[in-house]
Design an enzyme around this catalytic site. Structure first.
Site, PDB file in Angstrom:
ATOM      1  N   SER A  37      54.148  15.943 -37.652  1.00  0.00           N
ATOM      2  CA  SER A  37      53.699  15.945 -39.126  1.00  0.00           C
ATOM      3  C   SER A  37      52.367  14.923 -39.212  1.00  0.00           C
ATOM      4  CB  SER A  37      54.676  15.434 -40.026  1.00  0.00           C
ATOM      5  OG  SER A  37      55.208  13.948 -39.651  1.00  0.00           O
ATOM      6  N   ASP A 343      55.205   8.533 -48.604  1.00  0.00           N
ATOM      7  CA  ASP A 343      56.617   8.727 -49.022  1.00  0.00           C
ATOM      8  C   ASP A 343      57.658   8.048 -48.366  1.00  0.00           C
ATOM      9  OD1 ASP A 343      56.366   9.607 -46.449  1.00  0.00           O
ATOM     10  OD2 ASP A 343      56.423  11.737 -46.758  1.00  0.00           O
ATOM     11  N   HIS A 346      55.384   8.930 -43.924  1.00  0.00           N
ATOM     12  CA  HIS A 346      53.864   9.122 -43.770  1.00  0.00           C
ATOM     13  C   HIS A 346      53.010   8.348 -44.644  1.00  0.00           C
ATOM     14  CE1 HIS A 346      56.365  12.902 -43.368  1.00  0.00           C
ATOM     15  NE2 HIS A 346      56.041  13.097 -42.078  1.00  0.00           N
TER      16      HIS A 346
END
Length: 387
Positions: A37, A343, A346
């Site tokens: 990610s 978040d 991340h």
């Protein structure tokens, strides 16, 4: 004998060629990206449209800086790979899976990174930790996708080898999820430590295979300081834990990340010895981020926000395990650029921009990154395949 006008035309053509019109910025034709990610620019989003058992976890408010669209990036805006592409004069690197469910490939770059991807096979993670990964998209599978797509990018073996040699290969970050899955369910760090050599070996094996295929410049990131993440601070935080008095990060989790990074660097040094014509760049994600945690005011941050998530629903670090950003929680801070964490897992766009500058325009790569062609690459590749 060639006419003078013809000579001037050919000389002018070479000026255009080397000024960056064909080679983007100095050397690299494209970026080939693998990872999770930290680098995914939309693969998981597209895969969730194809497969019923794949869940896209980075919908709104993720991507809010891309007005009017959800890009599939797990941040509020651009990632390190986006800033890197822009700096090299390349377009933003598209995901391998496009909106039609087919592979999107091109000579200026392809991104094979997938949210939730691991270095080890997903079956290993599931069997060892009883934890199902987001998708079975390990580094081995991403490499297989890359091999399958080469026929759409380059015409023959020689052309493909030249293309790979003139591409900047970005190896993640990858490996973090191999640790994040057991950490997310509260596994003790000392029970996770034994898999570090396996994770590093999986990364090294992929690098070696890419070198055999013709790769000449590879950027290999280490892991971020895990002990500074709001998720880790929330799940594992207690009065019994040791905290860094300067940063407030959890010491043992940062030492774990450093253990991974040191082992990775040792293995990279061995590859350099065996492949002196390959430029293998270690990207120090750990220290490029730690410098901000240690001196937040120098970078425009404050101590009251440095360890908190921007998008979150409560708790000391604005991270709630049962109400994650983008799922049940849609609450976003007023000024994302004043936060490092987006978040709790991340980072924000501003954080990724600062890390990019420290790495690719600063001192946090080994050896120092240059957008210009390495001498070995210039000598070996030449012009014949591109004229």
């Amino acid at each position: 004998m060639a006419s003078s006008s013809g000579s001037r035309f050919f000389a002018g053509f070479l000026v255009v060629l080397f000024s960056g019109g064909l080679y983007a910025n100095g050397c690299y034709l494209s970026i080939i990206s693998f990872g999770d990610s930290i680098a995914d620019t939309g693969n998981l989003k597209q895969l969730a449209l194809i497969y019923d058992d794949v869940v896209f976890i980075c919908g709104p408010p993720y991507g809010q800086n891309f007005i009017g669209q959800t890009t599939g990036r797990c941040s509020n805006g651009r990632l390190i790979i986006d800033f890197l592409a822009e700096s090299l004069g390349l377009p933003l690197i598209p995901p391998y899976f496009n909106s039609k469910g087919s592979s999107g490939v091109g000579r200026q770059g392809v991104n094979y990174a997938v949210v939730g991807a691991t270095a080890l096979d997903a079956s290993f993670i599931e069997a060892k930790w009883s934890e199902r990964s987001v998708i079975n998209a390990s580094i081995k599978i991403q490499l297989a996708w890359f091999k399958q797509s080469l026929s759409s990018i380059c015409g023959n073996a020689s052309d493909c080898r030249n293309f790979i040699g003139r591409s900047l290969i970005l190896m993640g970050e990858i490996g973090g999820n191999d640790y994040n899955y057991p950490l997310s369910v509260g596994q003790p760090i000392d029970e996770i430590e034994p898999i570090v050599p396996l994770v590093v070996d999986a990364i090294i094996s992929t690098i070696n295979e890419l070198i055999v295929m013709g790769a000449r410049t590879l950027v290999v990131p280490g892991n971020f300081p895990l002990g500074c993440l709001p998720r880790i601070l929330t799940i594992y935080g207690s009065d019994k834990e040791e905290y860094d008095p300067i940063t407030g990060c959890m010491t043992k989790f940062n030492k774990f990340a450093e253990y991974h990074n040191k082992m990775l660097q040792t293995k990279l040094n061995h590859i350099r010895e065996l492949n002196p014509n390959v430029t293998l760049i270690y990207a120090d994600y750990y220290n490029s981020l730690m410098q901000i945690y240690r001196s937040p005011y120098e970078y425009g941050f404050t101590n009251d926000k440095i360890l908190k998530a921007c998008c979150g629903c409560g708790g000391p670090f604005n991270f709630n395990v049962s109400m994650l950003c983008g799922e049940l929680c849609k609450t976003v801070c007023d000024e994302p650029d004043t936060y490092l964490s987006w978040d709790g897992i991340h980072l924000t766009e501003i954080a990724y921009k600062l890390i990019f500058k420290s790495l690719f325009q600063g001192p946090y790569t080994i050896p120092e990154f240059s957008p210009l062609c390495p001498a070995s690459s210039q000598a070996e590749v030449g012009l014949s395949s591109y004229i």
